[in-house]
Scaffold this active site. Structure first.
Site, PDB file in Angstrom:
ATOM      1  N   ARG A   1      -1.883 -14.936   4.278  1.00 30.61           N
ATOM      2  CA  ARG A   1      -2.742 -13.786   5.491  1.00 30.61           C
ATOM      3  C   ARG A   1      -2.259 -14.553   6.265  1.00 30.61           C
ATOM      4  NH1 ARG A   1      -7.071 -10.319   3.927  1.00 30.61           N
ATOM      5  NH2 ARG A   1      -8.135 -10.882   5.697  1.00 30.61           N
TER       6      ARG A   1
ATOM      7  N   TYR B   1     -12.308  -2.559  -3.766  1.00 31.62           N
ATOM      8  CA  TYR B   1     -12.962  -2.683  -2.194  1.00 31.62           C
ATOM      9  C   TYR B   1     -14.843  -2.350  -2.100  1.00 31.62           C
ATOM     10  CZ  TYR B   1      -8.032  -2.061  -0.193  1.00 31.62           C
ATOM     11  OH  TYR B   1      -7.367  -2.574   0.746  1.00 31.62           O
TER      12      TYR B   1
ATOM     13  N   ARG C   1       2.951  -6.993   8.971  1.00 29.37           N
ATOM     14  CA  ARG C   1       1.918  -5.728  10.040  1.00 29.37           C
ATOM     15  C   ARG C   1       2.257  -6.190  11.154  1.00 29.37           C
ATOM     16  NH1 ARG C   1      -4.097  -7.326   7.243  1.00 29.37           N
ATOM     17  NH2 ARG C   1      -3.897  -5.886   4.916  1.00 29.37           N
TER      18      ARG C   1
ATOM     19  N   ASN D   1      -2.112  -0.329   6.761  1.00 29.46           N
ATOM     20  CA  ASN D   1      -1.237  -1.011   7.434  1.00 29.46           C
ATOM     21  C   ASN D   1      -0.538  -2.051   6.382  1.00 29.46           C
ATOM     22  OD1 ASN D   1      -3.051  -1.598   5.667  1.00 29.46           O
ATOM     23  ND2 ASN D   1      -4.309  -3.244   7.062  1.00 29.46           N
TER      24      ASN D   1
ATOM     25  N   GLU E   1      -8.867 -10.777  -8.105  1.00 32.83           N
ATOM     26  CA  GLU E   1      -7.982  -8.856  -8.162  1.00 32.83           C
ATOM     27  C   GLU E   1      -6.798  -9.058  -9.047  1.00 32.83           C
ATOM     28  OE1 GLU E   1      -7.333  -9.264  -3.975  1.00 32.83           O
ATOM     29  OE2 GLU E   1      -9.877  -9.010  -3.241  1.00 32.83           O
TER      30      GLU E   1
ATOM     31  N   HIS F   1      -1.751  -5.681   1.251  1.00 32.54           N
ATOM     32  CA  HIS F   1      -3.141  -6.081   1.058  1.00 32.54           C
ATOM     33  C   HIS F   1      -2.691  -7.886   0.515  1.00 32.54           C
ATOM     34  CE1 HIS F   1      -6.405  -7.471  -0.603  1.00 32.54           C
ATOM     35  NE2 HIS F   1      -6.237  -7.594  -1.661  1.00 32.54           N
TER      36      HIS F   1
ATOM     37  N   LYS G   1       0.653  -1.480   0.007  1.00 34.07           N
ATOM     38  CA  LYS G   1       0.407   0.177   0.097  1.00 34.07           C
ATOM     39  C   LYS G   1       0.550   1.564   0.412  1.00 34.07           C
ATOM     40  CE  LYS G   1      -3.703  -1.797   2.115  1.00 34.07           C
ATOM     41  NZ  LYS G   1      -4.980  -2.187   3.956  1.00 34.07           N
TER      42      LYS G   1
HETATM   43  P1  RTP Z   1      -6.487  -6.410   3.390  1.00 28.46           P
HETATM   44  O1  RTP Z   1      -7.935  -6.276   2.521  1.00 28.46           O
HETATM   45  O2  RTP Z   1      -5.846  -4.519   2.866  1.00 28.46           O
HETATM   46  O3  RTP Z   1      -6.005  -7.223   2.583  1.00 28.46           O
HETATM   47  O4  RTP Z   1      -6.753  -6.314   4.286  1.00 28.46           O
HETATM   48  P2  RTP Z   1      -7.818  -6.871   5.205  1.00 28.46           P
HETATM   49  O5  RTP Z   1      -8.776  -8.434   4.791  1.00 28.46           O
HETATM   50  O6  RTP Z   1      -7.239  -7.485   6.527  1.00 28.46           O
HETATM   51  O7  RTP Z   1      -9.130  -6.327   6.255  1.00 28.46           O
HETATM   52  P3  RTP Z   1     -10.532  -5.614   5.667  1.00 28.46           P
HETATM   53  O8  RTP Z   1     -11.619  -5.702   6.456  1.00 28.46           O
HETATM   54  O9  RTP Z   1     -10.879  -6.250   4.304  1.00 28.46           O
HETATM   55  O10 RTP Z   1     -10.340  -4.569   5.365  1.00 28.46           O
HETATM   56  C1  RTP Z   1      -9.611  -4.000   4.382  1.00 28.46           C
HETATM   57  C2  RTP Z   1      -8.740  -2.262   4.605  1.00 28.46           C
HETATM   58  O11 RTP Z   1      -9.344  -1.935   4.944  1.00 28.46           O
HETATM   59  C3  RTP Z   1      -8.667  -0.914   6.075  1.00 28.46           C
HETATM   60  N1  RTP Z   1      -9.741  -0.677   6.777  1.00 28.46           N
HETATM   61  N2  RTP Z   1      -9.571   0.458   7.823  1.00 28.46           N
HETATM   62  N3  RTP Z   1     -11.784   0.838  10.715  1.00 28.46           N
HETATM   63  C4  RTP Z   1     -10.731   0.617   9.848  1.00 28.46           C
HETATM   64  O12 RTP Z   1     -10.504   2.321  10.110  1.00 28.46           O
HETATM   65  C5  RTP Z   1     -10.858  -0.032   9.321  1.00 28.46           C
HETATM   66  N4  RTP Z   1     -10.915  -1.108   9.058  1.00 28.46           N
HETATM   67  C6  RTP Z   1      -9.849  -1.467   8.394  1.00 28.46           C
HETATM   68  C7  RTP Z   1      -7.457  -1.332   5.883  1.00 28.46           C
HETATM   69  O13 RTP Z   1      -6.719  -0.913   5.449  1.00 28.46           O
HETATM   70  C8  RTP Z   1      -8.115  -2.698   6.051  1.00 28.46           C
HETATM   71  O14 RTP Z   1      -7.004  -3.388   5.432  1.00 28.46           O
END
Ligand code: RTP
Length: 155
Positions: free
Chosen positions: A92, A56, A109, A119, A133, A122, A16
Site C-alpha cells: 500500500r 468491490y 501512483r 489510478n 482476493e 490495486h 488496472k
Molecule cells: P484499490 O482498492 O484499487 O487499491 O484502491 P483504494 O483502496 O486505494 O481505494 P478504495 O476507496 O477502496 O476505492 C477503490 C477504487 O475505486 C476507485 N475510486 N473512484 N471518487 C471516485 O471516483 C473514486 N473513489 C474511488 C479508485 O480506482 C479506487 O482505487
C-alpha cells in the site's frame, strides 16, 4: 534475519486496465520485485462484470460504483499474488494514496498517475482481504508455492 512464519503475508496486486494500456506492467512488477517480495501468481486477464462487482462489493453503495465496474472491465488487467513479511501494508505504501495527486512522489501512483478513477493499480488493504482476493482472482494451481534460493551471506 529469517522472519518467523506468522509475519509472512500475501497480498493481491492488480495492474488496472489503464496501467496495461499505458505499458506500465513491467514498471509496476519491477517495483515489487526490487523491493524484495516473492511473486506467487501472475496472469493477464479480462475481468468479467460479476467478478469486478464481487471484488468491490464493499463499495456497492457508492455513487462511483458503476463507473468503477466499467473501468475495471474495460480491458485486460494483470493479476498478481505477492508474498512477504508485512507485504500488505508495504505494498500500500509502494502504491501510494488512492488519489494520485495526493500520492507521494516515489510511489507508483505518485509517479505514474493523475486521476483517482485511473489510478493504475490495486492493492489489498488487509491480510484477510489479501487471502480473499487471491482466492477470488486465481484458480487452484495458478498460485505457486516456492521459496527463493537463500544467498549464503544472509544465513
Ligand atoms: P484499490 O482498492 O484499487 O487499491 O484502491 P483504494 O483502496 O486505494 O481505494 P478504495 O476507496 O477502496 O476505492 C477503490 C477504487 O475505486 C476507485 N475510486 N473512484 N471518487 C471516485 O471516483 C473514486 N473513489 C474511488 C479508485 O480506482 C479506487 O482505487
Amino acid at each position: 534475519l529469517v522472519a518467523s512464519m506468522e509475519e509472512v503475508e500475501e497480498t493481491y496486486i492488480m495492474v488496472k486496465p489503464d496501467g496495461v494500456q499505458r505499458g506500465l506492467v513491467g514498471e509496476i512488477i519491477s517495483r515489487f520485485e526490487k523491493k524484495g517480495f516473492l511473486l506467487k501468481g501472475l496472469k493477464l486477464f479480462q475481468c468479467p462484470k460479476d467478478l469486478a462487482e464481487e471484488h468491490y462489493k464493499d463499495l456497492k453503495g457508492k455513487s462511483f460504483f458503476p463507473k468503477l465496474i466499467d473501468y475495471i472491465t474495460s480491458g485486460p488487467v494483470v493479476c498478481m499474488a505477492w508474498e512477504g513479511v508485512g507485504v500488505v501494508a508495504s505494498a500500500r505504501k509502494l502504491i501510494g494514496a488512492t488519489n494520485p495527486l495526493q500520492a507521494e512522489p516515489g510511489t507508483i501512483r505518485g509517479d505514474l498517475a493523475v486521476q483517482t478513477g485511473r489510478n493504475v493499480v490495486h492493492g489489498s488493504d488487509s491480510p484477510d482481504n489479501g487471502k480473499r482476493e487471491i482466492d477470488l482472482w486465481f484458480k487452484e494451481g495458478e498460485v505457486v508455492q516456492w521459496t527463493q534460493a537463500q544467498a549464503p551471506w544472509l544465513r
